[in-house]
Design an enzyme around this catalytic site. Structure first.
Site, PDB file in Angstrom:
ATOM      1  N   TYR A  36     -11.713  77.617 -52.625  1.00  9.57           N
ATOM      2  CA  TYR A  36     -12.176  76.651 -51.602  1.00  9.57           C
ATOM      3  C   TYR A  36     -12.928  77.388 -50.493  1.00  9.57           C
ATOM      4  O   TYR A  36     -14.037  77.004 -50.118  1.00  9.57           O
ATOM      5  CB  TYR A  36     -10.979  75.892 -51.019  1.00  9.57           C
ATOM      6  CG  TYR A  36     -11.320  75.076 -49.791  1.00  9.57           C
ATOM      7  CD1 TYR A  36     -12.016  73.872 -49.917  1.00  9.57           C
ATOM      8  CD2 TYR A  36     -10.957  75.491 -48.512  1.00  9.57           C
ATOM      9  CE1 TYR A  36     -12.342  73.113 -48.785  1.00  9.57           C
ATOM     10  CE2 TYR A  36     -11.279  74.744 -47.386  1.00  9.57           C
ATOM     11  CZ  TYR A  36     -11.967  73.555 -47.525  1.00  9.57           C
ATOM     12  OH  TYR A  36     -12.289  72.821 -46.408  1.00  9.57           O
TER      13      TYR A  36
ATOM     14  N   PHE B 141       7.432  76.714 -45.860  1.00  3.04           N
ATOM     15  CA  PHE B 141       7.162  77.893 -46.696  1.00  3.04           C
ATOM     16  C   PHE B 141       7.256  79.153 -45.848  1.00  3.04           C
ATOM     17  O   PHE B 141       6.660  79.233 -44.768  1.00  3.04           O
ATOM     18  CB  PHE B 141       5.778  77.795 -47.348  1.00  3.04           C
ATOM     19  CG  PHE B 141       5.656  76.627 -48.297  1.00  3.04           C
ATOM     20  CD1 PHE B 141       6.456  76.555 -49.432  1.00  3.04           C
ATOM     21  CD2 PHE B 141       4.781  75.583 -48.043  1.00  3.04           C
ATOM     22  CE1 PHE B 141       6.365  75.478 -50.306  1.00  3.04           C
ATOM     23  CE2 PHE B 141       4.682  74.509 -48.913  1.00  3.04           C
ATOM     24  CZ  PHE B 141       5.480  74.451 -50.047  1.00  3.04           C
TER      25      PHE B 141
HETATM   26  P1  NAD Z   1     -11.423  64.027 -47.612  1.00  2.00           P
HETATM   27  O1  NAD Z   1     -11.004  64.440 -48.979  1.00  2.00           O
HETATM   28  O2  NAD Z   1     -10.680  62.912 -46.963  1.00  2.00           O
HETATM   29  O3  NAD Z   1     -12.979  63.690 -47.606  1.00  2.00           O
HETATM   30  C1  NAD Z   1     -13.897  64.206 -48.537  1.00  2.00           C
HETATM   31  C2  NAD Z   1     -14.662  63.022 -49.128  1.00  2.00           C
HETATM   32  O4  NAD Z   1     -15.656  63.507 -50.026  1.00  2.00           O
HETATM   33  C3  NAD Z   1     -13.756  62.076 -49.933  1.00  2.00           C
HETATM   34  O5  NAD Z   1     -13.946  60.742 -49.450  1.00  2.00           O
HETATM   35  C4  NAD Z   1     -14.251  62.211 -51.374  1.00  2.00           C
HETATM   36  O6  NAD Z   1     -14.131  60.999 -52.094  1.00  2.00           O
HETATM   37  C5  NAD Z   1     -15.698  62.647 -51.166  1.00  2.00           C
HETATM   38  N1  NAD Z   1     -16.272  63.418 -52.271  1.00  2.00           N
HETATM   39  C6  NAD Z   1     -15.710  64.460 -52.949  1.00  2.00           C
HETATM   40  N2  NAD Z   1     -16.558  64.914 -53.882  1.00  2.00           N
HETATM   41  C7  NAD Z   1     -17.696  64.166 -53.779  1.00  2.00           C
HETATM   42  C8  NAD Z   1     -18.943  64.164 -54.477  1.00  2.00           C
HETATM   43  N3  NAD Z   1     -19.211  65.031 -55.457  1.00  2.00           N
HETATM   44  N4  NAD Z   1     -19.875  63.266 -54.103  1.00  2.00           N
HETATM   45  C9  NAD Z   1     -19.626  62.365 -53.110  1.00  2.00           C
HETATM   46  N5  NAD Z   1     -18.471  62.316 -52.428  1.00  2.00           N
HETATM   47  C10 NAD Z   1     -17.523  63.209 -52.766  1.00  2.00           C
HETATM   48  O7  NAD Z   1     -11.378  65.339 -46.687  1.00  2.00           O
HETATM   49  P2  NAD Z   1     -11.630  65.520 -45.128  1.00  2.00           P
HETATM   50  O8  NAD Z   1     -10.413  66.145 -44.576  1.00  2.00           O
HETATM   51  O9  NAD Z   1     -12.158  64.277 -44.521  1.00  2.00           O
HETATM   52  O10 NAD Z   1     -12.768  66.636 -45.134  1.00  2.00           O
HETATM   53  C11 NAD Z   1     -14.138  66.351 -44.882  1.00  2.00           C
HETATM   54  C12 NAD Z   1     -14.927  67.655 -44.854  1.00  2.00           C
HETATM   55  O11 NAD Z   1     -14.455  68.483 -43.780  1.00  2.00           O
HETATM   56  C13 NAD Z   1     -14.780  68.498 -46.119  1.00  2.00           C
HETATM   57  O12 NAD Z   1     -16.019  69.115 -46.401  1.00  2.00           O
HETATM   58  C14 NAD Z   1     -13.756  69.546 -45.753  1.00  2.00           C
HETATM   59  O13 NAD Z   1     -13.903  70.719 -46.506  1.00  2.00           O
HETATM   60  C15 NAD Z   1     -14.095  69.753 -44.288  1.00  2.00           C
HETATM   61  N6  NAD Z   1     -12.947  70.292 -43.531  1.00  2.00           N
HETATM   62  C16 NAD Z   1     -11.845  69.501 -43.323  1.00  2.00           C
HETATM   63  C17 NAD Z   1     -10.765  70.038 -42.620  1.00  2.00           C
HETATM   64  C18 NAD Z   1      -9.512  69.229 -42.356  1.00  2.00           C
HETATM   65  O14 NAD Z   1      -8.579  69.798 -41.780  1.00  2.00           O
HETATM   66  N7  NAD Z   1      -9.438  67.949 -42.715  1.00  2.00           N
HETATM   67  C19 NAD Z   1     -10.820  71.357 -42.149  1.00  2.00           C
HETATM   68  C20 NAD Z   1     -11.961  72.114 -42.403  1.00  2.00           C
HETATM   69  C21 NAD Z   1     -13.029  71.558 -43.077  1.00  2.00           C
END
Ligand code: NAD
Length: 309
Positions: free
Chosen positions: A139, A200
């Protein structure tokens, strides 16, 4: 302003879409619904089901768009260890496809959601943006590679780019999958259903928990601020909290003590992780406003899955 949010039906993306549409922006969302839910979105958001690697679909969605927020990704660190090929395909492949389509459609700006996970184990805390990158999982590697594509292609084709390295976001609506759930929704579910909290390791490992509304403030600012192209900016609370302190805060918020189970330290992750958010303050006017206690209270109050027994 007209924006496209990839992954806009997810946890962070839907909160961003609803905020922007309430502020008067035209908002389109592209999401394959692998983890997202369309029902989270304000009816004024234009939703399209699809994959970020589908370039022809992107061409039509990008018409007239000023800024793209690229949030679509596979997001689970432990799952990425099991499925590295898929994480590379979706996270890196999706980013490159999007950049290509943005070049064709001549979109001005990209805001990319990267992660604090790319720093890995660091001696110096809080972590500033110039720290060496030490990604430890597929990741994290997928986010490093995506960042590099965003910078390089942005430069080559004149797309303004802003990279936000988001630390541990939490809040109402955060996914709670049966395995590999993030620590806050997992603890809240275990605590409010009368179960034991599985910690953990010894619970001294630290994280930077940032409430969803603060992250959305930063995303909105990153789409609109002038003079920040090519910036890489940490987004966290700037507060270092150990897992043990997190458990104590949950106990305070719930007004009862909870039972802890200590599990092996293999899944404990890095020892310390806290963001230096000074650059975010200076470039985005960002101020994390919601304390952990307040954020946990809001999460419990607004998310039906955590209604106390
Ligand atoms: P989430 O899983 O709720 O949102 C990701 C969304 O992307 C989902 O709705 C999923 O259906 C969609 N998705 C996945 N693959 C796809 C594809 N190929 N085409 C179209 N849509 C697709 O996660 P989140 O927590 O809302 O994270 C959003 C972004 O922020 C991500 O890129 C994640 O890596 C980044 N991020 C999140 C956090 C956190 O703590 N939540 C921290 C660092 C970075």
């Amino acid at each position: 302003m007209s924006v496209l949010i990839t992954g806009g039906a997810g946890f962070l993306g839907s909160a961003l879409a609803n905020r922007l549409v309430a502020q008067g922006s035209h908002v389109r969302v592209l999401d394959d619904l692998s983890a997202g839910e369309r029902e989270r979105l304000d009816p004024r958001v234009a939703f399209c089901s699809g994959d970020t690697r589908d370039i022809p679909k992107l061409w039509s969605l990008l018409r007239g768009v000023d800024c793209v927020y690229h949030l679509a990704a596979r997001v689970s660190v432990p799952e990425s260890v099991l499925y590295p090929v898929e994480y590379n395909d979706v996270n890196v492949g999706g980013t490159v496809s999007l950049l290509t389509a943005m070049r064709d459609a001549q979109v001005k700006r990209l805001v990319f959601a990267s992660s604090g996970a790319i720093y890995g184990e660091q001696e110096r805390q809080p972590i500033a943006e110039d720290a060496p990158l030490r990604p430890l999982t597929p990741y994290a590697v997928s986010k490093v590679a995506s960042e590099q594509y965003v910078r390089a292609i942005g430069n080559l084709w004149g797309i303004e780019t802003v990279i936000l390295r988001i630390f541990n976001a939490y809040g109402p609506g955060q996914p709670l999958p049966p395995s590999h759930a993030s620590v806050i929704p997992r603890f809240l579910k275990q605590a409010t259903s009368g179960g034991s909290l599985v910690v953990f390791g010894d619970g001294t490992q630290t994280r930077d928990f940032v409430y969803i509304d603060d992250v959305v403030d930063a995303l909105v600012a990153a789409g609109q601020a002038e003079g920040i192209s090519r910036s890489i900016i940490n987004i966290g609370s700037g507060r270092e909290v150990s897992i043990g302190e997190l458990v104590e805060t949950i106990e305070r918020v719930l007004g009862e003590s909870v039972h802890r189970l200590c599990a092996s330290g293999e899944k404990a992750g890095v020892t310390r992780l806290v963001a230096d958010v000074d650059l975010a303050r200076r470039t985005l006017g960002y101020t994390p406003r919601v304390s952990l206690e307040e954020g946990l209270q809001r999460t419990i109050a607004r998310d039906g899955r955590f209604s106390p027994r």
